[in-house]
Enzyme design. Structure first.
Site, PDB file in Angstrom:
ATOM      1  N   ALA A 190      28.683  20.796  34.025  1.00  0.00           N
ATOM      2  CA  ALA A 190      29.971  20.675  34.724  1.00  0.00           C
ATOM      3  C   ALA A 190      30.193  21.906  35.599  1.00  0.00           C
ATOM      4  O   ALA A 190      30.045  21.859  36.820  1.00  0.00           O
ATOM      5  CB  ALA A 190      31.087  20.484  33.717  1.00  0.00           C
TER       6      ALA A 190
ATOM      7  N   CYS B 112      37.860  28.686  36.535  1.00  0.00           N
ATOM      8  CA  CYS B 112      37.886  27.240  36.251  1.00  0.00           C
ATOM      9  C   CYS B 112      38.860  26.960  35.104  1.00  0.00           C
ATOM     10  O   CYS B 112      40.033  26.671  35.329  1.00  0.00           O
ATOM     11  CB  CYS B 112      36.487  26.688  36.013  1.00  0.00           C
TER      12      CYS B 112
ATOM     13  N   TYR C 145      40.560  14.574  21.152  1.00  0.00           N
ATOM     14  CA  TYR C 145      41.552  13.721  21.816  1.00  0.00           C
ATOM     15  C   TYR C 145      41.749  12.423  21.006  1.00  0.00           C
ATOM     16  O   TYR C 145      41.096  12.209  19.980  1.00  0.00           O
ATOM     17  CB  TYR C 145      41.108  13.412  23.246  1.00  0.00           C
TER      18      TYR C 145
ATOM     19  N   ARG D  75      48.261  52.104  25.220  1.00  0.00           N
ATOM     20  CA  ARG D  75      49.621  52.629  25.346  1.00  0.00           C
ATOM     21  C   ARG D  75      50.659  51.520  25.193  1.00  0.00           C
ATOM     22  O   ARG D  75      51.683  51.699  24.566  1.00  0.00           O
ATOM     23  CB  ARG D  75      49.792  53.213  26.748  1.00  0.00           C
TER      24      ARG D  75
ATOM     25  N   GLU E 115      41.263  45.625  36.842  1.00  0.00           N
ATOM     26  CA  GLU E 115      40.107  45.830  35.976  1.00  0.00           C
ATOM     27  C   GLU E 115      38.978  44.826  36.148  1.00  0.00           C
ATOM     28  O   GLU E 115      38.055  45.031  36.917  1.00  0.00           O
ATOM     29  CB  GLU E 115      40.601  45.807  34.547  1.00  0.00           C
TER      30      GLU E 115
ATOM     31  N   GLU F 216      36.248  15.999  21.646  1.00  0.00           N
ATOM     32  CA  GLU F 216      37.083  17.214  21.828  1.00  0.00           C
ATOM     33  C   GLU F 216      38.428  17.146  21.079  1.00  0.00           C
ATOM     34  O   GLU F 216      39.325  17.926  21.360  1.00  0.00           O
ATOM     35  CB  GLU F 216      37.363  17.540  23.307  1.00  0.00           C
TER      36      GLU F 216
ATOM     37  N   HIS G 261      39.154  20.867  20.546  1.00  0.00           N
ATOM     38  CA  HIS G 261      39.796  22.003  21.213  1.00  0.00           C
ATOM     39  C   HIS G 261      40.371  22.987  20.195  1.00  0.00           C
ATOM     40  O   HIS G 261      40.494  24.173  20.470  1.00  0.00           O
ATOM     41  CB  HIS G 261      40.898  21.536  22.163  1.00  0.00           C
ATOM     42  N   GLU G 262      40.749  22.495  19.042  1.00  0.00           N
ATOM     43  CA  GLU G 262      41.347  23.394  18.055  1.00  0.00           C
ATOM     44  C   GLU G 262      40.295  24.130  17.218  1.00  0.00           C
ATOM     45  O   GLU G 262      40.651  24.978  16.397  1.00  0.00           O
ATOM     46  CB  GLU G 262      42.315  22.613  17.160  1.00  0.00           C
TER      47      GLU G 262
ATOM     48  N   ARG H 188      37.728  26.883  16.149  1.00  0.00           N
ATOM     49  CA  ARG H 188      37.735  28.317  16.451  1.00  0.00           C
ATOM     50  C   ARG H 188      36.312  28.842  16.610  1.00  0.00           C
ATOM     51  O   ARG H 188      35.954  29.911  16.151  1.00  0.00           O
ATOM     52  CB  ARG H 188      38.498  29.100  15.369  1.00  0.00           C
TER      53      ARG H 188
ATOM     54  N   SER I   8      32.559  15.914  33.417  1.00  0.00           N
ATOM     55  CA  SER I   8      33.973  15.789  33.792  1.00  0.00           C
ATOM     56  C   SER I   8      34.690  17.136  33.763  1.00  0.00           C
ATOM     57  O   SER I   8      34.549  17.917  32.822  1.00  0.00           O
ATOM     58  CB  SER I   8      34.649  14.844  32.791  1.00  0.00           C
TER      59      SER I   8
ATOM     60  N   ARG J 112      31.787   9.503  25.570  1.00  0.00           N
ATOM     61  CA  ARG J 112      31.608  10.902  25.146  1.00  0.00           C
ATOM     62  C   ARG J 112      31.927  10.970  23.664  1.00  0.00           C
ATOM     63  O   ARG J 112      33.083  10.849  23.230  1.00  0.00           O
ATOM     64  CB  ARG J 112      32.508  11.834  25.952  1.00  0.00           C
TER      65      ARG J 112
ATOM     66  N   GLN K  20      36.810  32.252  34.303  1.00  0.00           N
ATOM     67  CA  GLN K  20      37.936  32.961  34.907  1.00  0.00           C
ATOM     68  C   GLN K  20      38.652  32.165  35.994  1.00  0.00           C
ATOM     69  O   GLN K  20      39.857  32.284  36.150  1.00  0.00           O
ATOM     70  CB  GLN K  20      37.465  34.309  35.481  1.00  0.00           C
TER      71      GLN K  20
HETATM   72  P1  FAD Z   1      31.789  47.743  42.807  1.00  0.00           P
HETATM   73  O1  FAD Z   1      31.193  46.668  42.006  1.00  0.00           O
HETATM   74  O2  FAD Z   1      32.418  48.863  42.157  1.00  0.00           O
HETATM   75  O3  FAD Z   1      30.787  48.181  43.926  1.00  0.00           O
HETATM   76  C1  FAD Z   1      31.025  49.272  44.787  1.00  0.00           C
HETATM   77  C2  FAD Z   1      29.699  49.763  45.354  1.00  0.00           C
HETATM   78  O4  FAD Z   1      29.959  50.673  46.406  1.00  0.00           O
HETATM   79  C3  FAD Z   1      28.847  50.507  44.356  1.00  0.00           C
HETATM   80  O5  FAD Z   1      27.579  49.903  44.277  1.00  0.00           O
HETATM   81  C4  FAD Z   1      28.755  51.930  44.919  1.00  0.00           C
HETATM   82  O6  FAD Z   1      27.479  52.516  44.699  1.00  0.00           O
HETATM   83  C5  FAD Z   1      28.990  51.682  46.393  1.00  0.00           C
HETATM   84  N1  FAD Z   1      29.523  52.840  47.144  1.00  0.00           N
HETATM   85  C6  FAD Z   1      30.689  53.496  46.941  1.00  0.00           C
HETATM   86  N2  FAD Z   1      30.863  54.460  47.867  1.00  0.00           N
HETATM   87  C7  FAD Z   1      29.773  54.414  48.682  1.00  0.00           C
HETATM   88  C8  FAD Z   1      29.362  55.145  49.839  1.00  0.00           C
HETATM   89  N3  FAD Z   1      30.118  56.093  50.374  1.00  0.00           N
HETATM   90  N4  FAD Z   1      28.177  54.827  50.419  1.00  0.00           N
HETATM   91  C9  FAD Z   1      27.416  53.848  49.908  1.00  0.00           C
HETATM   92  N5  FAD Z   1      27.750  53.119  48.807  1.00  0.00           N
HETATM   93  C10 FAD Z   1      28.914  53.399  48.218  1.00  0.00           C
HETATM   94  N6  FAD Z   1      34.950  41.474  36.408  1.00  0.00           N
HETATM   95  C11 FAD Z   1      35.197  40.197  36.119  1.00  0.00           C
HETATM   96  O7  FAD Z   1      35.780  39.509  36.955  1.00  0.00           O
HETATM   97  N7  FAD Z   1      34.815  39.641  34.922  1.00  0.00           N
HETATM   98  C12 FAD Z   1      34.193  40.359  33.972  1.00  0.00           C
HETATM   99  O8  FAD Z   1      33.869  39.834  32.913  1.00  0.00           O
HETATM  100  C13 FAD Z   1      33.923  41.719  34.245  1.00  0.00           C
HETATM  101  N8  FAD Z   1      33.342  42.520  33.329  1.00  0.00           N
HETATM  102  C14 FAD Z   1      33.140  43.830  33.603  1.00  0.00           C
HETATM  103  C15 FAD Z   1      32.584  44.641  32.633  1.00  0.00           C
HETATM  104  C16 FAD Z   1      32.373  45.981  32.884  1.00  0.00           C
HETATM  105  C17 FAD Z   1      31.776  46.835  31.814  1.00  0.00           C
HETATM  106  C18 FAD Z   1      32.719  46.527  34.150  1.00  0.00           C
HETATM  107  C19 FAD Z   1      32.488  47.978  34.471  1.00  0.00           C
HETATM  108  C20 FAD Z   1      33.294  45.742  35.117  1.00  0.00           C
HETATM  109  C21 FAD Z   1      33.513  44.388  34.848  1.00  0.00           C
HETATM  110  N9  FAD Z   1      34.125  43.565  35.788  1.00  0.00           N
HETATM  111  C22 FAD Z   1      34.329  42.253  35.505  1.00  0.00           C
HETATM  112  C23 FAD Z   1      34.670  44.107  37.035  1.00  0.00           C
HETATM  113  C24 FAD Z   1      33.799  43.794  38.218  1.00  0.00           C
HETATM  114  O9  FAD Z   1      32.519  44.259  37.995  1.00  0.00           O
HETATM  115  C25 FAD Z   1      34.448  44.428  39.434  1.00  0.00           C
HETATM  116  O10 FAD Z   1      35.691  43.811  39.650  1.00  0.00           O
HETATM  117  C26 FAD Z   1      33.610  44.243  40.662  1.00  0.00           C
HETATM  118  O11 FAD Z   1      32.342  44.803  40.472  1.00  0.00           O
HETATM  119  C27 FAD Z   1      34.256  44.919  41.862  1.00  0.00           C
HETATM  120  O12 FAD Z   1      33.415  44.708  42.936  1.00  0.00           O
HETATM  121  P2  FAD Z   1      33.392  45.654  44.205  1.00  0.00           P
HETATM  122  O13 FAD Z   1      32.342  45.092  45.083  1.00  0.00           O
HETATM  123  O14 FAD Z   1      34.745  45.774  44.757  1.00  0.00           O
HETATM  124  O15 FAD Z   1      33.022  47.106  43.701  1.00  0.00           O
END
Ligand code: FAD
Length: 971
Positions: free
Chosen positions: A312, A343, A168, A564, A656, A166, A254-255, A257, A26, A216, A341
């Site tokens: 699920a 779901c 409930y 920061r 990020e 869970e 759910h509570e 930890r 579910s 369940r 992220q």
């Molecule tokens: P990238 O994954 O950065 O891929 C870009 C690619 O382009 C690279 O392989 C590079 O070699 C290639 N490239 C660049 N310029 C050229 C060129 N001129 N010619 C040929 N190739 C080239 N996201 C989440 O959603 N959840 C997470 O838990 C998560 N954890 C993460 C943990 C870490 C440590 C890091 C570093 C990132 C994490 N991310 C996470 C972020 C996620 O990985 C990025 O958002 C995602 O990889 C972005 O995808 P992208 O395809 O845009 O770029």
């Protein structure tokens, strides 16, 4: 011979046979309450039924109003409501599947004011105190469950699942910590379990013998005062006797930890709990939680841990899971990585559920992949998540796709992410895409850093830049010191790191680097014994709830995690997983410090100031995790060469941890490529590539010639985009500015707007060429008509600027470089103004022999006082940033343009988190007060609040305040 004989074995329930041992567990997917939700659910579940799952269980539906999660959540209490379910059931049956409806009474976890529980004991995760059910209400609730099951049967369901775990309502009756009643429903254990047992008995009576009842059962509560194992056995046997067909496993309230389903939890970590009940009852037992591959499921069944498995989220990730396993194509399964992220984080934010690795989940009627009419050649640069998602989907549609990557393997940053303890599952996504590349015929060229000229010469119809990001290096004295490393040097290049480590930046990557540095050997996510020790789980199940004190592995390192921002460290992490990351680091004695100003790096370490206090962190190594910038170096040259370029993923927005967006953007662009995509591409209209439209097929914003418009995290950014004309405001720009602010006003997700400029200057003001061209536009033989035409043009230009004030969302002007003439008119219409130290302001009109006529003379005196406004307008003298701040033209001056962008974004983020309704009220009131008397303003605000105060926002803000959590407002 199949590799999964146990998984694929049918299960005879006596009155019906399930085709295999897989239950789709579910999930509340958020479609239950949206417009067309039942049609969308029909498509969602039918696709899973076609994919061969043995039995589907729907998201929880309340048996009465009090049991709903929120006012307005789904319930099933009448035939009329039941009829709405019929298309869902019919679609599943037509697809050859079976479906049961979950009945869920949320008890003291409900988020409405009428919540109920066995006793009036508040849950630690809900600011609201429940009311104790009266004895009559207990009986009524039992009736409601039985009636709800009857209605589910009427709707055509093959069964119901009664939610008893869970934490409930049913679970709350079972344990003393939440049930302190003194009637026949409380006191002894027999009395406490009477409620769930009676519900099952009455339900069985109502639905007859040939109807599946799954219960369940909370087999491990993971909370203080939870059930003992013997009590669980006793309840399981009583439930069997009362008429349950299948017993499903619930782990943890759910509570609790203790993480139970996040990616940090080892695969199938909780199956031992189900196994402990084997042999104690005669009905099938279902194992759950973090089972995500057919291999793991098969092993559990083969080893006798359970009779069925429930998955699920894996069915969000891949609807065809079972069929692929059955057809010997398990390597084609898109595996759930347990990230939550798209779901659970969506569910708790009130959004429709989806899936990071499969954005089609719950969008089956919206996002469809259809063959292309024309096989065009497409180049994709970058084989990270965005490029992979785009390339494989486009190739699947029939495009001729070449995928380049400079690296020796596909994956981009995912190759770095998968090194982080607890993120090993990311490997599966890369395995999936590697196989998709083979299957769809994408031409993969690794070890190939392509240049713009090679791409331009390649004759591609579309070029997709998925080139990702470059880590940002903050401007701190000594940042080039040898003890400073980037996160890539640590995670990817494995550069040596010392004992004491300072991490600059406490976003997701900062947290990940800390995890990486604090673990040695096999991480807990791969070693169940370590995991249970770290989180205090007693696998001998000797005491109540299966918990015991945690035992944290001692780490060699001392880590400082710095940011920061003054907000709580880790505040921006995922809603359902952030607490796990924070707890994990706190357990390892990481010092988290917010509100840090970085002074310098030297041999002694990192010098910082926190508030008034100067500190030295004696770091051996300093790791920079301070954000990223889009990597777009190929874009300008390609545009200049006349190529059609699309930006996706990090190259488009360097947020990020945002693979969710990267993958979604990739698939959406690929789905739209061809007819629709042509509209969303960046298409140069001159060889210099000066004119850019907005940049991708995702959700950014409308497409303009002179502006770039985007929307992210509720913040709309409107950027003046004629950089080689110093953003001079020509007629298209005037028109588009108005449209852009109308769009901001009309787009619920946009809660606040930032107005900024591309290139060296914010704007040089009105384009003189446009002024010259006006003669043509107003031409008329009649002098009077011509003058009247001109008046209309001026009024129209004024109206463009007034559109910033009309827009109900706050507008923050961020000025760098020169802001001249019409630029002053423009920014005086914004709610607030900020600038970088290089900014200058000038009311230029007097020097071109005209009286400023689009707002400066009317608005500026109210901002900076009449005397100063007159001086600037009469003299056209330049005002620098510091003077602009002193005269209150701008609220703040930032050291650099980057600092301003970051600072303004932070202010916008703060505004975006507030109640959108109240923000609209504030804007309306302040603007009104400026032009009216205090008495008029007071009268207006009284009327406004009399009409608008009683809102959901007010209720949410109060609940959030009581619950000491951040408020979540609807757009
Ligand atoms: P990238 O994954 O950065 O891929 C870009 C690619 O382009 C690279 O392989 C590079 O070699 C290639 N490239 C660049 N310029 C050229 C060129 N001129 N010619 C040929 N190739 C080239 N996201 C989440 O959603 N959840 C997470 O838990 C998560 N954890 C993460 C943990 C870490 C440590 C890091 C570093 C990132 C994490 N991310 C996470 C972020 C996620 O990985 C990025 O958002 C995602 O990889 C972005 O995808 P992208 O395809 O845009 O770029």
């Amino acid at each position: 011979m199949t590799a999964y004989p146990h998984l694929l074995a049918p299960l005879d329930l006596g009155f019906t046979t399930l085709p295999n041992r897989v239950i789709m567990g579910s999930m509340h997917v958020g479609l239950e309450e949206v417009k067309d939700g039942f049609a969308r659910m029909a498509a969602f579940y039918a696709e899973r039924a076609r994919g061969g799952v043995g039995l589907i269980v729907t998201g929880g539906i309340a048996p009465n109003d009090l049991g709903r999660f929120m006012t307005g959540s789904a319930r099933l209490t009448t035939e009329e409501e039941a009829i709405k379910h019929k298309p869902v059931v019919a679609a599943v049956h037509q697809a050859g599947g079976k479906i049961a409806m979950q009945i869920l009474h949320t008890g003291r976890y409900a988020y409405h004011s009428d919540l109920v529980a066995p006793s009036a004991i508040q849950s630690p995760i809900n600011p609201l105190r429940p009311k104790a059910l009266t004895t009559e209400e207990v009986s009524q609730t039992i009736d409601d469950f039985a009636r709800c099951a009857e209605l589910a049967q009427f709707a055509g369901y093959d069964g119901v699942e009664i939610m008893g775990s869970e934490g409930y309502l049913l679970n709350e009756f079972v344990v003393e910590r939440t049930n302190q009643r003194d009637d026949e429903w409380g006191g002894s254990y027999e009395n406490r379990i009477r409620f769930p047992v009676e519900i099952v008995r009455r339900t069985r009576e109502a639905v007859g013998k040939n109807f599946i009842i799954i219960y369940r059962l909370s087999m491990l509560d993971l909370v203080e005062g939870g059930s003992t194992h013997d009590e669980v056995i006793q309840l399981a046997q009583a439930l069997e006797a009362a008429g349950v067909t299948i017993l499903n496993t619930g782990i943890g309230w759910h509570e609790a930890r203790i993480p139970t389903i996040a990616t940090k939890v080892p695969r199938a970590a909780w199956a031992w709990v189900t196994q402990k009940l084997k042999g104690k009852v005669g009905i099938p037992l279902v194992a759950t939680n973090r089972i995500n591959t057919p291999e793991v499921a098969e092993q559990l069944l083969a080893d006798g841990f359970c009779d069925m498995v429930s998955m699920a989220r894996p069915f969000l990730a891949d609807p065809l899971f079972v069929r692929k396993a059955a057809e010997g194509r398990a390597d084609e399964i898109n595996t759930c990585i347990g990230c939550n992220q798209a779901c659970l984080d969506h569910t708790f934010a009130g959004k429709v559920t989806s899936c990071l690795v499969n954005p089609r989940a719950c969008h089956e009627t919206i996002l469809n992949i259809t063959p292309t009419a024309k096989r065009e050649r497409v180049a994709v640069v970058g084989a990270g998540p965005a490029g992979l998602s785009f390339a494989t989907t486009a190739a699947q549609r029939g495009f001729d796709v070449t995928l380049f990557d400079a690296a020796s393997e596909i994956g981009g940053q995912f190759n770095v992410a998968k090194q982080v303890p607890g993120k090993e599952e990311f490997y599966e996504t890369l395995r999936f895409y590697a196989r998709q590349i083979e299957l769809t015929g994408v031409k993969l060229q690794l070890n190939t850093r392509v240049t713009a000229s090679e791409l331009a010469a390649g004759g591609y119809a579309h070029i997709v830049l998925a080139t990702g990001v470059t880590p940002r290096l903050p401007a701190i004295e000594g940042i080039d010191h040898p003890k400073v490393l980037s996160y890539l040097e640590v995670l990817r290049d494995k550069r040596p790191v010392g004992h004491t480590v300072a991490l600059i930046g406490a976003g997701g990557i900062g947290f990940d680097v800390a995890e990486f540095l604090l673990h040695s050997g096999t991480p807990p996510s791969q070693d169940p014994a370590k995991f249970f020790a770290e989180w205090g789980v007693d696998t001998s199940y000797a005491g109540r709830g299966g918990i015991r004190p945690a035992q944290i592995e001692k780490s060699e390192r001392k880590v400082f995690l710095l940011q920061r921002k003054a907000s709580k460290v880790g505040d921006g992490l995922g809603k359902t997983t952030g607490w796990i990351h924070r707890t994990s680091l706190k357990n390892r004695a990481v010092e988290m410090i917010a509100g840090v100003a970085y002074r310098k790096v030297d041999d002694a370490g990192l010098h910082i100031t926190v508030g008034e206090r100067e500190m030295l962190i004696p770091a051996d190594t300093i790791v920079v995790c301070a954000g990223q910038d889009p990597q777009r170096e190929l874009q300008a040259e390609l545009l200049a060469a006349g190529c059609t370029v699309h930006l996706i993923g990090g190259a488009d927005k360097a947020a990020e941890l945002d693979a969710k967006r990267a993958i979604k953007q990739g698939i959406e662009l690929a789905a739209a490529l061809g007819e629709v995509a042509a509209k969303s591409a960046i298409q140069p209209v001159s060889p210099s590539g000066q004119v850019a439209l907005t940049n991708h097929a995702g959700n950014a914003g409308p497409i303009f010639d002179t502006l770039t418009v985007s929307l992210e995290n509720h913040i709309a950014t409107i950027r003046l985009n004629r950089p080689d004309k110093a953003n001079a405001m020509n007629m298209p720009m005037w028109q588009e500015l108005r449209k852009a602010f109308q769009w901001v006003d009309a787009t619920p997700e946009a809660r606040v707007a930032i107005l900024e400029g591309e290139g060296k200057a914010f704007t040089s003001g009105i384009d003189l060429e446009m002024m010259m061209g006006l003669g043509q536009e107003i031409q008329n033989d009649c002098e009077g008509r011509m003058r009247e035409n001109l008046r209309r043009v001026i009024l129209d230009l004024q109206d463009t600027l007034t559109s910033l004030e009309r827009c109900r969302k706050p507008v923050l002007a961020a000025v760098h470089g020169a802001c001249v003439g019409g630029g002053i008119d423009l920014i005086t219409c914004a709610d607030m103004r900020y600038c970088s130290s290089d900014a200058t302001f000038c009311i230029k009109e007097i020097d071109i022999g005209m009286t400023a006529d689009v707002g400066t003379l009317q608005r500026l005196p109210k901002l900076i006082g009449e005397g100063m406004a007159r001086e600037l307008a009469y003299t056209a003298r330049k005002v620098n940033a510091a003077e602009a701040r002193d005269m209150h033209l701008v609220n703040r001056v930032f050291d650099s343009r980057e600092a301003m962008q970051a600072g303004v974004k932070e202010i916008a983020t703060t505004i975006a988190a507030k109640s959108p309704l109240s923000i609209r009220g504030v804007k309306e009131m302040i603007t009104y007060a400026r032009d009216h008397s205090v008495a008029d303003g007071l009268s207006y605000v009284a009327t406004w609040n009399a009409a608008m105060l009683m809102s959901n926002d007010l209720q949410e803000a109060m609940m959030a305040h009581m619950g000491k959590r951040a408020a979540e407002f609807k757009d």
